[in-house]
Design a protein around this motif. Structure first.
Motif, PDB file in Angstrom:
ATOM      1  N   THR A   1      50.953  37.474 -21.014  1.00 29.02           N
ATOM      2  CA  THR A   1      51.725  36.424 -21.233  1.00 29.02           C
ATOM      3  C   THR A   1      51.624  35.421 -20.479  1.00 29.02           C
ATOM      4  N   PHE A   2      50.497  34.286 -21.227  1.00 30.76           N
ATOM      5  CA  PHE A   2      49.919  32.629 -20.398  1.00 30.76           C
ATOM      6  C   PHE A   2      50.572  31.707 -21.445  1.00 30.76           C
ATOM      7  N   GLY A   3      52.116  30.641 -20.019  1.00 30.07           N
ATOM      8  CA  GLY A   3      52.857  29.986 -20.879  1.00 30.07           C
ATOM      9  C   GLY A   3      52.727  28.098 -21.272  1.00 30.07           C
ATOM     10  N   ILE A   4      52.063  27.692 -22.658  1.00 27.70           N
ATOM     11  CA  ILE A   4      51.355  26.801 -22.056  1.00 27.70           C
ATOM     12  C   ILE A   4      52.637  25.475 -22.742  1.00 27.70           C
ATOM     13  N   ILE A   5      52.286  24.823 -22.105  1.00 27.89           N
ATOM     14  CA  ILE A   5      53.504  23.535 -21.948  1.00 27.89           C
ATOM     15  C   ILE A   5      52.320  22.245 -21.650  1.00 27.89           C
ATOM     16  N   ASN A   6      52.726  21.611 -23.298  1.00 26.71           N
ATOM     17  CA  ASN A   6      51.434  20.439 -22.989  1.00 26.71           C
ATOM     18  C   ASN A   6      52.585  18.755 -22.604  1.00 26.71           C
ATOM     19  N   LEU A   7      52.252  18.815 -20.866  1.00 26.06           N
ATOM     20  CA  LEU A   7      53.702  18.100 -20.229  1.00 26.06           C
ATOM     21  C   LEU A   7      52.318  16.634 -19.816  1.00 26.06           C
ATOM     22  N   ALA A   8      53.279  15.671 -20.094  1.00 31.02           N
ATOM     23  CA  ALA A   8      52.178  14.812 -19.318  1.00 31.02           C
ATOM     24  C   ALA A   8      53.810  13.354 -19.249  1.00 31.02           C
ATOM     25  N   LEU A   9      52.638  12.769 -18.082  1.00 29.67           N
ATOM     26  CA  LEU A   9      53.720  11.318 -18.547  1.00 29.67           C
ATOM     27  C   LEU A   9      53.541  10.466 -19.452  1.00 29.67           C
ATOM     28  N   VAL A  10      54.269   9.592 -20.124  1.00 28.65           N
ATOM     29  CA  VAL A  10      54.092   8.958 -21.094  1.00 28.65           C
ATOM     30  C   VAL A  10      55.537   7.489 -21.286  1.00 28.65           C
TER      31      VAL A  10
ATOM     32  N   ASN B   1      56.107   6.090 -17.395  1.00 29.09           N
ATOM     33  CA  ASN B   1      56.667   7.137 -16.461  1.00 29.09           C
ATOM     34  C   ASN B   1      58.061   8.354 -17.107  1.00 29.09           C
ATOM     35  N   VAL B   2      57.799   8.504 -18.426  1.00 25.36           N
ATOM     36  CA  VAL B   2      58.548   9.844 -18.700  1.00 25.36           C
ATOM     37  C   VAL B   2      58.123  10.894 -18.772  1.00 25.36           C
TER      38      VAL B   2
END
Length: 408
Positions: free
Chosen positions: A121-130, A132-133
């Motif tokens: 199982t490979f987890g995907i998290i589309n996380l980025a700083l927007v 600065n949050v």
């Protein structure tokens, strides 16, 4: 789905099922099931082998081989006879030899998927700083933020390049003045007492800035030749063209977006390659049915309610004078009342005298030897001991509402 199929991993393999991809792209978080790329080969003697050529991303090949060896050693998988690593500089190749008694290579492969890292199982998290949050983003917003970032990069880069070009143009303009008045410039420098005096004299005589005057003082004599003077004029015209182009780009958002598109195409052409990870449709979970070979079973139910299953291959054809094969051991007051032949993947419907209907898979029925009685059917069905079996019907499959579709 048309333009973005899903994640593509450098180690290839399969992504099994599309639900995790859709969830990740719609919500910003999801899980994908990755499987190794495996194929089945048949040797000259008719025995099968499983060949693994790609494994899931971030999975160690040596660890997978150790896991398979442990499963064979602990007899959790009994159909494997040999395991070899034939990998070389041309690629990965792990060979799993199956025993001659192995019934189905697909079942063995599903067991390996279930018990080893051949399925991961490979987890995907589309996380980025927007601003600065940290923020999780669906695919559409992620692409929009990326375009905003690229647009900002193009604007900042263009401003930087414009400033550099304007500064260089300023210097080149001073050098052109010096070349056009070279005799007077040389005379002024020769009669000056020091560098500061020469710089001040050039600034006053030709209305130059301090930087232009310093560039003239640093100018090599080689720049006075005809060829170098032509190069200076060529650089001057090129700088004017570059400045005009950058100013036009900074004044038009449409041109900036075209620039972004052009750069992305260049990156795709330079670094793009064929897709490695193949996406397969299907559910992500391996059911118990996938781990059990499909074979015919003889299901017997005695008069006193004992049930068991035994492989149909246990029985043999009886010739004249033969004694046959015992199918079930019973007490003196018990006998085989019902006998059915059904596949391990079939269902068994059991109707009781109280009007209840129970169903179970044939592979869930306890398997016994030829002389064993089996188990009480009330224990298998977990029903009332006083509720006797009225009828049994083996069926092939149900629809989603558990209505009967096909009887065997």
């Amino acid at each position: 789905r048309k333009h973005i199929k899903g994640p593509d991993f450098p180690t290839g393999g399969y992504i099994y099922g599309t639900d995790g991809i859709r969830e990740a792209y719609e919500t910003g978080r999801g899980k994908v099931i990755m499987r190794a790329r495996a194929s089945t080969e048949i040797k000259d003697n008719g025995r099968e082998r499983i060949v693994i050529t790609e494994i899931p991303y971030q999975v160690n090949k040596t660890r997978v081989i150790e896991q398979i060896a442990d499963l064979v050693r602990n007899k959790k998988i009994t159909d494997i006879s040999d395991l070899r690593d034939e990998s070389d500089r041309d690629g990965m190749r792990v060979v799993i030899e199956l025993k001659s008694t192995a019934q189905n290579a697909e079942v063995v492969l599903n067991q390996l998927y279930n018990h080893t890292q051949l399925q991961q199982t490979f987890g995907i998290i589309n996380l980025a700083l927007v601003d600065n949050v940290p923020k999780e983003m669906p695919l559409k917003e992620m692409l929009e933020r990326f375009l905003e970032h690229r647009h900002e990069v193009v604007v900042r880069r263009s401003n930087f390049e414009l400033k550099q070009a304007e500064e260089r143009l300023h210097i080149v303009e001073g050098l052109r003045i010096a070349v056009d008045n070279i005799d007077e410039v040389v005379a002024l420098i020769r009669k000056s007492g020091d560098t500061d005096a020469a710089r001040a004299g050039l600034m006053e005589r030709f209305d130059l800035s301090e930087r232009q005057a310093q560039a003239i003082l640093d100018m090599r004599l080689a720049r006075l030749t005809g060829l170098e003077r032509d190069k200076l004029e060529e650089e001057y015209r090129a700088l004017l063209k570059t400045i005009a182009g950058l100013q036009e780009l900074l004044a038009s958002r449409r041109l900036r977006m075209e620039k972004i598109k052009e750069e992305l195409r260049d990156i795709a052409e330079k670094y793009g390659d064929a897709r490695r990870t193949e996406i397969q449709a299907g559910g992500a979970d391996i059911s118990m049915e996938d781990l059990i070979a499909e074979e015919d079973m003889v299901v017997t139910i005695s008069h006193t309610g004992y049930i068991k299953r035994i492989a149909a291959s246990t029985y043999r054809r009886q010739r004249r004078g033969g004694r046959g094969v015992t199918g079930m051991g019973t007490k003196e007051d018990d006998w085989i009342e019902r006998l059915y032949v059904a596949s391990t993947h079939d269902y068994l419907l059991v109707l009781t005298e109280q009007g209840k209907c129970h169903w179970l898979k044939v592979y869930d029925i306890p398997q016994g030897g030829r002389a064993s009685r089996g188990r009480p059917i009330v224990n298998v069905l977990e029903t009332d001991a006083n509720d006797q079996v009225a009828d049994v019907l083996p069926v092939r499959e149900f629809d989603d509402q558990h209505y009967l579709i096909t009887a065997t």
